[in-house]
Structure formats: structure tokens, C-alpha cells
Enzyme design. Structure first.
Site, PDB file in Angstrom:
ATOM      1  N   TYR A  34      46.649  14.269  55.258  1.00 52.91           N
ATOM      2  CA  TYR A  34      47.073  15.327  54.328  1.00 52.91           C
ATOM      3  C   TYR A  34      46.139  16.540  54.483  1.00 52.91           C
ATOM      4  CZ  TYR A  34      48.145  17.635  49.880  1.00 52.91           C
ATOM      5  OH  TYR A  34      48.489  18.541  48.915  1.00 52.91           O
ATOM      6  N   ASP A  35      44.820  16.277  54.499  1.00 57.39           N
ATOM      7  CA  ASP A  35      43.834  17.361  54.621  1.00 57.39           C
ATOM      8  C   ASP A  35      43.995  18.115  55.945  1.00 57.39           C
ATOM      9  OD1 ASP A  35      42.817  16.632  52.185  1.00 57.39           O
ATOM     10  OD2 ASP A  35      41.121  15.510  52.986  1.00 57.39           O
ATOM     11  N   SER A  80      41.989  22.942  41.456  1.00 62.70           N
ATOM     12  CA  SER A  80      41.593  22.087  42.572  1.00 62.70           C
ATOM     13  C   SER A  80      40.229  22.581  43.087  1.00 62.70           C
ATOM     14  CB  SER A  80      42.667  22.213  43.650  1.00 62.70           C
ATOM     15  OG  SER A  80      42.348  21.447  44.751  1.00 62.70           O
ATOM     16  N   LEU A  81      39.782  22.084  44.217  1.00 61.22           N
ATOM     17  CA  LEU A  81      38.524  22.558  44.802  1.00 61.22           C
ATOM     18  C   LEU A  81      38.773  22.929  46.257  1.00 61.22           C
ATOM     19  CD1 LEU A  81      36.078  19.763  43.546  1.00 61.22           C
ATOM     20  CD2 LEU A  81      35.934  22.189  42.944  1.00 61.22           C
ATOM     21  N   LYS A 112      31.657  13.296  44.161  1.00 63.91           N
ATOM     22  CA  LYS A 112      33.086  13.556  43.930  1.00 63.91           C
ATOM     23  C   LYS A 112      33.753  12.208  43.695  1.00 63.91           C
ATOM     24  CE  LYS A 112      36.957  16.234  45.729  1.00 63.91           C
ATOM     25  NZ  LYS A 112      37.994  15.213  45.666  1.00 63.91           N
ATOM     26  N   ARG A 133      45.600  16.295  34.613  1.00 52.73           N
ATOM     27  CA  ARG A 133      45.620  17.664  35.138  1.00 52.73           C
ATOM     28  C   ARG A 133      47.056  18.141  35.372  1.00 52.73           C
ATOM     29  NH1 ARG A 133      43.189  19.009  41.064  1.00 52.73           N
ATOM     30  NH2 ARG A 133      44.925  17.654  41.578  1.00 52.73           N
ATOM     31  N   GLU A 167      36.419  12.627  35.337  1.00 53.34           N
ATOM     32  CA  GLU A 167      37.249  11.781  36.201  1.00 53.34           C
ATOM     33  C   GLU A 167      37.350  10.385  35.603  1.00 53.34           C
ATOM     34  OE1 GLU A 167      38.330  13.499  38.775  1.00 53.34           O
ATOM     35  OE2 GLU A 167      38.956  12.091  40.332  1.00 53.34           O
ATOM     36  N   LYS A 282      28.292  23.022  43.044  1.00 60.67           N
ATOM     37  CA  LYS A 282      28.657  24.072  42.086  1.00 60.67           C
ATOM     38  C   LYS A 282      27.496  25.049  41.915  1.00 60.67           C
ATOM     39  CE  LYS A 282      31.486  20.724  39.625  1.00 60.67           C
ATOM     40  NZ  LYS A 282      31.613  19.774  38.528  1.00 60.67           N
ATOM     41  N   LYS A 306      34.204  16.972  51.945  1.00 60.50           N
ATOM     42  CA  LYS A 306      34.992  15.745  52.009  1.00 60.50           C
ATOM     43  C   LYS A 306      34.421  14.828  53.085  1.00 60.50           C
ATOM     44  CE  LYS A 306      38.605  15.339  49.832  1.00 60.50           C
ATOM     45  NZ  LYS A 306      39.893  15.949  49.858  1.00 60.50           N
TER      46      LYS A 306
END
Ligand code: NAD
Length: 323
Positions: A34-35, A80-81, A112, A133, A167, A282, A306
């Protein structure tokens, strides 16, 4: 293939994978696939601006909320990020932040957690609403299910009114136990703890969520400049109030320090009692976050590194949302 055709083909695939992942909790491809497609699409849309479109998956967050649940409108969108996949991309991101601010800020690096993003609303110290979300603007009211999670306090140590983001996840042991049990009963297995957590929380019968031994980590506060001035202060504050906050976070000054933190958790990852799929970085101070702002889909003041893929997609439970 014409570039426009390629773009259309990728968008169709991403829309299908997104629906399977966000709405059905039943992905058919690994996250890395997907990424890979998402990044290809981002690169093409950057190089060919005439092919950009408002309804492209690059512009959207998450998936549509399920009709079975009462809808919740998020006062502040749940975004999202942006992603980075290498040290080079991380260094570029840090350099962009430094250029935009004109100096080098303090960063917070944290895990994460691989679960489901939820929003918790507290009024005068009491939990009044918990939501998914969803598509970022509209989520699902899953208060009853979230109330079954022991690391989410129903009452805080102080009578504060605010929204917490975090989360909800399924610890590795709960996941193994659940799949062992399902195997014994001849039921289909869950693909991974993330899908098991999402499937459990989006059931109408909260007894199911209660039986699944889920957990929660808070990772942020919404609009509370009057209470705290930075993200690291917010994490310490939330902990004092009795909300579960992972203690694995670290403040860092440079891209090298951030990369050291990432490398530490590439190794430590398998020892953690829950799944993580990357590291979130962040900018610490709220004032600087405000200055950096947002894109349509994600904050400019945060990014996710990721981890390379390690999962395999197996048979997954058919969640029956009609019950
Ligand atoms: P994301 O996972 O890339 O990043 C945003 C999310 O990170 C937040 O919503 C939050 O839930 C989570 N998060 C965890 N720890 C956090 C922390 N400490 N601070 C802040 N946020 C934290 O979000 P996304 O846009 O929902 O998902 C995209 C990812 O989902 C893709 O990169 C892909 O890996 C996966 N996906 C897979 C498929 C598939 O078919 N396999 C389909 C769609 C999406």
C-alpha cells in the site's frame, strides 16, 4: 501505459485497499505494498500537477465511518502522518523544518503504536465520549467499547475538560491468545493485532470488546495551550492525570539523535509487548507546531518513520457488522 491511465489504475487499487483496511478491517495486501503505491502516486502527482485531484487517495485520511454506529464530528480533524522511509528522507524533513522555523527546534521521538486512532473527550474529569478517526472529519461513536479498556480511565485525577488522542491496540499476548482460541474453535484467524483491535472496537456488542483484552496509549492533547506549552509536557501531564502514556518517548535535538532513537527501536521492537510499525517524530513546542501548520492530510510538524515490512497477510475474520 499513459501516465493518466497509470494514475487511474493506482487510485483504483488504493481505494480498494483502503476500503478493505479501514472499513472492513480486512486488508488483502501488506502495508508495504500500500505504501509503495501511495508513494508512487505522490511522486507522479508532484511531477504532473495536471493529474492532481481533490478526491485522490493522496488527499484523503482513513475510510468512511460505518453506518451501524452513531457518527461523531471531530471539532479538530484527526489527520494522518507524512512518511519517511530512510535516514536521508528523515534528514531532509528535519532540514525543511529548520528552514521554515529559521532555527533548530526540540523534537519528541515516540513509538508508532499499531492500532486504531481514537479520540477521548473528558468533561470535568469524566469520560463522556470515545470515537474512531473515521475519515478524519467524521468518526464512529464507540464509547461503550472504549469503556471496556482498563487503561482508559473513566474518571481523571483532576476535573479537567479536554480531548485526548491516542491509540487503542491489542497487546501481542492478547492477540496470540485470541488466535489460539479461534484456531481451537475452527474460526478464521485475525491477520495482525491492528486488525484484531479495529475489528473488536467496531462491534456493536461491547461484550466482544470487553473479552479481547485491549489497551490504550495516549499520544496527544487537543487545544490545551492554557494547560501545557509543548508535546512532551502534555505527555507528562496526561500521565499525572492517570491516563496511560508510553514512557519510551525521548526528546531529541538533531537528525542524528532521532536516527539513533529509530535504530534502537528497530532492534528493541520485537521485545515490546505490543506492535509498533514505526517511530513518530514531532516538533515539541505548540507555538512552533502552529507556525508550521498542516497540509490537507497531515501536520507539517510531525512525520512517521515507517519500519520495513515484516508482516504476511493471512486469512482474516469476517466481521459481521449486521449484528
Ligand atoms: P498512519 O498509520 O500512517 O499514521 C497516522 C496514525 O498513526 C494516526 O492516526 C495514529 O493512529 C497512529 N499513531 C500511532 N502512534 C502514534 C503516535 N505516537 N503519535 C501520533 N500518531 C500515532 O495513518 P494512516 O494514514 O491511517 O494509514 C496509512 C497506513 O495504513 C499506510 O501507511 C499503510 O501502512 C496502512 N494501510 C494499509 C492498507 C493495506 O491494504 N494493507 C490500506 C490502507 C492503509
Amino acid at each position: 501505459m499513459e501516465m493518466a491511465e497509470r494514475v487511474e489504475a493506482i487510485r483504483q487499487k488504493l481505494n480498494q485497499y483502503g476500503y478493505e483496511y479501514y472499513v472492513l478491517d480486512r486488508p488483502s495486501v501488506p502495508d508495504a505494498e500500500y505504501d509503495r503505491l501511495m508513494n508512487e502516486l505522490i511522486v507522479i502527482e508532484t511531477d504532473y500537477p495536471e493529474l492532481r485531484s481533490q478526491d485522490s487517495p493522496t488527499q484523503r485520511v482513513g475510510g468512511a465511518p460505518l453506518d451501524a454506529f452513531v457518527k461523531v464530528t471531530h471539532d479538530t480533524p484527526m489527520l494522518s502522518l507524512g512518511n519517511v522511509f530512510s535516514k536521508e528522507e528523515l534528514v531532509e524533513w528535519v532540514e525543511r523544518i529548520e528552514k521554515d522555523l529559521g532555527y533548530s527546534p526540540l523534537f519528541v521521538a515516540e513509538l508508532k503504536f499499531d492500532g486504531l486512532a481514537v479520540s477521548l473527550k473528558y468533561e470535568d474529569g469524566r469520560l463522556v465520549r470515545g470515537a474512531t478517526r473515521g475519515d478524519g472529519t467524521t468518526g464512529e461513536d464507540i464509547t461503550q467499547n472504549l469503556k471496556t479498556i482498563r487503561s482508559i480511565p473513566l474518571r481523571l485525577n483532576e476535573d479537567v475538560t479536554f480531548e485526548v488522542r491516542g491509540e487503542a491496540y491489542m497487546p501481542k499476548r492478547s492477540f496470540e491468545h485470541l488466535n489460539d482460541e479461534r484456531e481451537r474453535l475452527g474460526e478464521p484467524l485475525f491477520a495482525n493485532p491492528r486488525n484484531a483491535a479495529a475489528g473488536s472496537l467496531r462491534q456493536l456488542d461491547s461484550k466482544i470488546a470487553a473479552s479481547r483484552n485491549l489497551a490504550f496509549f495516549a499520544y496527544g492533547l487537543v487545544s490545551t495551550d492554557d494547560l501545557v506549552a509543548s508535546h512532551d509536557e502534555s505527555l507528562a501531564y496526561l500521565r499525572r492525570l492517570g491516563i496511560a502514556v508510553s514512557q519510551e518517548y525521548k526528546t531529541c535535538h538533531t537528525a542524528d539523535e532521532l536516527w539513533d532513537y529509530i535504530e534502537t527501536y528497530v532492534t528493541k521492537r520485537s521485545e515490546l509487548p505490543y506492535e509498533i510499525d514505526g517511530i513518530v517524530i514531532k516538533v515539541a513546542a505548540y507555538e512552533e507546531q502552529e507556525q508550521l501548520g498542516f497540509t490537507a492530510k497531515s501536520p507539517r510538524w510531525a512525520v512517521a518513520y515507517k519500519f520495513p515490512a515484516e508482516e504476511v497477510v493471512t486469512t482474516i475474520e469476517d466481521v459481521d457488522f449486521s449484528v
